[in-house]
Design a protein around this motif. Structure first.
Motif, mmCIF file in Angstrom:
data_model
loop_
_atom_site.group_PDB
_atom_site.id
_atom_site.type_symbol
_atom_site.label_atom_id
_atom_site.label_comp_id
_atom_site.label_asym_id
_atom_site.label_seq_id
_atom_site.Cartn_x
_atom_site.Cartn_y
_atom_site.Cartn_z
ATOM 1 N N LEU A 68 -112.298 52.425 39.865
ATOM 2 C CA LEU A 68 -111.175 53.294 39.542
ATOM 3 C C LEU A 68 -110.999 54.210 40.741
ATOM 4 C CD1 LEU A 68 -111.980 54.341 35.850
ATOM 5 C CD2 LEU A 68 -110.587 52.404 36.658
ATOM 6 N N ILE A 69 -109.755 54.437 41.144
ATOM 7 C CA ILE A 69 -109.489 55.191 42.370
ATOM 8 C C ILE A 69 -108.562 56.359 42.053
ATOM 9 C CG2 ILE A 69 -108.550 55.077 44.720
ATOM 10 C CD1 ILE A 69 -109.054 52.021 44.580
ATOM 11 N N LEU A 70 -108.918 57.537 42.544
ATOM 12 C CA LEU A 70 -108.077 58.722 42.391
ATOM 13 C C LEU A 70 -107.761 59.276 43.776
ATOM 14 C CD1 LEU A 70 -106.723 60.902 40.638
ATOM 15 C CD2 LEU A 70 -108.905 62.149 40.691
ATOM 16 N N VAL A 71 -106.490 59.196 44.176
ATOM 17 C CA VAL A 71 -106.047 59.711 45.466
ATOM 18 C C VAL A 71 -105.421 61.086 45.244
ATOM 19 C CG1 VAL A 71 -104.510 59.371 47.442
ATOM 20 C CG2 VAL A 71 -105.651 57.405 46.377
ATOM 21 N N GLU A 72 -106.021 62.102 45.852
ATOM 22 C CA GLU A 72 -105.522 63.465 45.688
ATOM 23 C C GLU A 72 -104.509 63.844 46.765
ATOM 24 O OE1 GLU A 72 -108.794 66.187 45.352
ATOM 25 O OE2 GLU A 72 -109.963 64.766 44.172
ATOM 26 N N ASP A 73 -104.616 63.203 47.912
ATOM 27 C CA ASP A 73 -103.671 63.477 49.001
ATOM 28 C C ASP A 73 -103.698 62.283 49.943
ATOM 29 O OD1 ASP A 73 -101.826 64.850 50.525
ATOM 30 O OD2 ASP A 73 -103.330 65.949 51.680
ATOM 31 N N ARG A 74 -102.582 62.064 50.642
ATOM 32 C CA ARG A 74 -102.513 60.917 51.557
ATOM 33 C C ARG A 74 -101.561 61.265 52.694
ATOM 34 N NH1 ARG A 74 -101.620 56.704 47.922
ATOM 35 N NH2 ARG A 74 -99.399 57.221 47.974
ATOM 36 N N THR A 75 -101.935 60.894 53.892
ATOM 37 C CA THR A 75 -101.120 61.170 55.072
ATOM 38 C C THR A 75 -100.714 59.860 55.721
ATOM 39 O OG1 THR A 75 -102.296 63.240 55.473
ATOM 40 C CG2 THR A 75 -101.033 62.334 57.311
ATOM 41 N N GLU A 76 -99.419 59.676 55.888
ATOM 42 C CA GLU A 76 -98.903 58.456 56.506
ATOM 43 C C GLU A 76 -98.942 58.595 58.022
ATOM 44 O OE1 GLU A 76 -98.288 55.899 54.667
ATOM 45 O OE2 GLU A 76 -98.564 57.023 52.798
ATOM 46 N N PRO A 77 -99.123 57.493 58.736
ATOM 47 C CA PRO A 77 -99.309 57.571 60.185
ATOM 48 C C PRO A 77 -98.002 57.606 60.959
ATOM 49 C CG PRO A 77 -99.466 55.306 59.480
ATOM 50 C CD PRO A 77 -99.264 56.118 58.228
ATOM 51 N N ASP A 78 -98.103 58.045 62.192
ATOM 52 C CA ASP A 78 -97.041 57.871 63.173
ATOM 53 C C ASP A 78 -97.352 56.546 63.871
ATOM 54 O OD1 ASP A 78 -95.418 57.793 65.375
ATOM 55 O OD2 ASP A 78 -95.706 59.901 65.927
ATOM 56 N N LEU A 79 -96.706 55.474 63.418
ATOM 57 C CA LEU A 79 -97.062 54.140 63.891
ATOM 58 C C LEU A 79 -96.844 53.983 65.390
ATOM 59 C CD1 LEU A 79 -95.716 51.926 60.978
ATOM 60 C CD2 LEU A 79 -98.042 52.734 61.374
ATOM 61 N N ALA A 80 -95.810 54.610 65.906
ATOM 62 C CA ALA A 80 -95.551 54.501 67.349
ATOM 63 C C ALA A 80 -96.677 55.142 68.143
ATOM 64 C CB ALA A 80 -94.215 55.157 67.688
ATOM 65 N N ALA A 81 -97.184 56.275 67.653
ATOM 66 C CA ALA A 81 -98.229 57.002 68.371
ATOM 67 C C ALA A 81 -99.561 56.251 68.340
ATOM 68 C CB ALA A 81 -98.398 58.389 67.772
ATOM 69 N N MET A 82 -99.790 55.479 67.287
ATOM 70 C CA MET A 82 -101.081 54.824 67.142
ATOM 71 C C MET A 82 -101.105 53.406 67.708
ATOM 72 S SD MET A 82 -101.123 53.871 63.085
ATOM 73 C CE MET A 82 -102.571 52.846 63.201
ATOM 74 N N GLU A 83 -99.966 52.936 68.230
ATOM 75 C CA GLU A 83 -99.897 51.547 68.679
ATOM 76 C C GLU A 83 -100.922 51.243 69.771
ATOM 77 O OE1 GLU A 83 -96.796 48.584 70.975
ATOM 78 O OE2 GLU A 83 -95.984 49.996 69.497
ATOM 79 N N GLU A 84 -101.070 52.129 70.752
ATOM 80 C CA GLU A 84 -102.007 51.873 71.849
ATOM 81 C C GLU A 84 -103.439 51.770 71.332
ATOM 82 O OE1 GLU A 84 -103.643 53.865 76.023
ATOM 83 O OE2 GLU A 84 -102.051 54.851 74.878
ATOM 84 N N ASP A 85 -103.840 52.721 70.475
ATOM 85 C CA ASP A 85 -105.203 52.688 69.949
ATOM 86 C C ASP A 85 -105.447 51.447 69.111
ATOM 87 O OD1 ASP A 85 -105.843 55.042 71.190
ATOM 88 O OD2 ASP A 85 -105.530 56.293 69.425
ATOM 89 N N LEU A 86 -104.429 51.037 68.372
ATOM 90 C CA LEU A 86 -104.588 49.861 67.522
ATOM 91 C C LEU A 86 -104.713 48.595 68.360
ATOM 92 C CD1 LEU A 86 -104.815 48.965 64.649
ATOM 93 C CD2 LEU A 86 -102.330 48.843 64.499
ATOM 94 N N ARG A 87 -103.990 48.523 69.453
ATOM 95 C CA ARG A 87 -104.131 47.370 70.360
ATOM 96 C C ARG A 87 -105.550 47.310 70.930
ATOM 97 N NH1 ARG A 87 -99.717 44.450 71.995
ATOM 98 N NH2 ARG A 87 -97.671 45.283 71.390
ATOM 99 N N VAL A 88 -106.091 48.485 71.281
ATOM 100 C CA VAL A 88 -107.466 48.532 71.783
ATOM 101 C C VAL A 88 -108.432 48.038 70.713
ATOM 102 C CG1 VAL A 88 -109.327 50.071 72.519
ATOM 103 C CG2 VAL A 88 -107.023 50.381 73.437
ATOM 104 N N GLN A 89 -108.240 48.496 69.489
ATOM 105 C CA GLN A 89 -109.134 48.098 68.411
ATOM 106 C C GLN A 89 -109.080 46.601 68.176
ATOM 107 O OE1 GLN A 89 -109.040 50.572 64.920
ATOM 108 N NE2 GLN A 89 -109.552 48.875 63.578
ATOM 109 N N ILE A 90 -107.884 46.036 68.138
ATOM 110 C CA ILE A 90 -107.752 44.598 67.918
ATOM 111 C C ILE A 90 -108.431 43.826 69.046
ATOM 112 C CG2 ILE A 90 -106.109 42.687 67.771
ATOM 113 C CD1 ILE A 90 -104.136 44.718 66.494
ATOM 114 N N ALA A 91 -108.238 44.288 70.274
ATOM 115 C CA ALA A 91 -108.839 43.609 71.424
ATOM 116 C C ALA A 91 -110.355 43.625 71.353
ATOM 117 C CB ALA A 91 -108.369 44.269 72.717
#
Length: 365
Positions: free
Chosen positions: A251-274
């Motif tokens: 059972l999951i209770l989410v009290e708060d959630r923050t959505e990402p700035d996808l453009a800002a995280m693109e470089e870091d995500l490419r590094v992670q995938i690599a």
């Protein structure tokens, strides 16, 4: 709950900043007056060390003892030696700590870094150079590895389409073995019982001691897909489930959630995938291997004014205390000559803000 493998840079950072696993003692020599220590022949200037340790000592209470001030000075020099060791490793692998890098660290750290620097008595630039630089440099090393590995737009989009990359949440969960148990727990909560109380009563996960809490601003990408997807879609403040994973039913209770700035995280995500690719893992393997013995292999000399380098604990210590602890003779140089004892400064080395830790895994304890 197992998470997606973390970036190898995180593994390097953990090795770098966690004490232990090393052995050996640096020598304690009467270095030139303008050197506090040397690392593989490179000097840590005494003027710079005194500048940092004096600033750190300014945060101590007036009633701090000389012993406490000496302890701070030794710990501060120990951290400066750590940083120098990592800086040399990074430079050997294409990442340099220069003024431009320090400016970048300060800019990226923003108000959080400025506040942390204030609490330690250091300027933002000093704080960045001594306490934040190791993480920055290890990131630069791994980014350089990733730059040689192709990541397609399709791979990036597939990761973004998961809906959890870059999303953070403050959340709790209850883990049980069967769907019937999860349903019964949900009925109790919907009937008015507190989620945390039910978690403490029935959850088989270690987080039950915290009422099922998994932490604040936790990256959802770290959790197994079924859990992460449900947490990304859950209405705020409403328990959802049962959600099945390899560990049981949640059972999951989410009290708060923050959505990402996808453009800002693109470089870091490419590094992670690599770096998560087979090619990336193979490229990182020799770096990780050499890093595991980095502190043990470093040739460190500390001025006898301050103490000796204890590689096992990555700090500067009193030679006599080390002899008592190990039962062995004093390292090269022995006890500092009379009149060259450590000048007093403080109690506890200032520390950089710890990187946000992953939440406890939603798995059975």
């Amino acid at each position: 709950m197992h998470r997606r493998p973390s970036l190898p840079l995180a593994a390097l950072a953990a090795i770098a900043l966690a004490a232990g696993g090393c052995s050996g003692l640096g020598s304690s020599d009467i270095l030139p007056a303008d050197e506090a220590a040397t690392v593989n022949g490179e000097a840590i200037a005494n003027d710079f060390f005194e500048e940092i340790s004096t600033a750190a000592a300014s945060t101590l209470p007036d009633e701090a003892t000389d012993e406490e001030r000496i302890a701070l000075q030794r710990q501060t020099l120990g951290r400066m030696i750590e940083t120098e060791i990592i800086s040399q490793f990074a430079e050997d692998n294409g990442a340099t700590l220069d003024d431009a890098a320090i400016d970048t660290i300060v800019e990226d750290g923003g108000e959080e870094l400025v506040t942390a620097a204030d609490t330690t008595g250091l300027s933002p630039e000093q704080y960045a150079e001594v306490f934040v630089a190791p993480d920055y440099l290890l990131n630069e090393v791994t980014k350089a590895v990733a730059a040689d590995i192709e990541v397609t737009d399709e791979q990036l989009q597939e990761r973004l389409d998961s809906g959890v990359e870059g999303v953070t949440a403050t959340l709790s969960h209850i883990l049980v073995e069967s769907e019937d148990e999860a349903t019964a727990a949900l009925e109790r909560i919907n009937g008015g019982e507190d989620f945390a109380a039910v978690a403490a009563d029935v959850s088989i996960d270690g987080s039950k001691e915290q009422g099922g809490s998994l932490g604040q601003d936790v990256p959802l990408s770290g959790f197994v897909p079924e859990f992460a997807q449900a947490a990304a879609e859950a209405p705020i403040g409403e328990p959802v489930g049962p959600v099945q994973s390899e560990f049981g039913f949640h059972l999951i209770l989410v009290e708060d959630r923050t959505e990402p700035d996808l453009a800002a995280m693109e470089e870091d995500l490419r590094v992670q995938i690599a770096l998560e690719s087979e090619e990336g893992q193979a490229a990182m393997a020799p770096l990780v291997e050499s890093f595991t013995t980095l502190f043990e292999d470093a040739e460190v000399e500390v001025s006898s004014r301050y103490g000796v380098w204890d590689a096992a604990n990555r700090t500067v210590v009193d030679p006599e205390a080390l002899v008592e602890e190990t039962g062995s003779g004093a390292p090269t140089g022995g006890t500092p000559p009379v009149g060259t004892e450590v000048p007093p400064t403080g109690t506890e080395a200032p520390t950089a803000p710890a990187p946000t830790e992953s939440a406890p895994s939603p798995a059975a304890s």
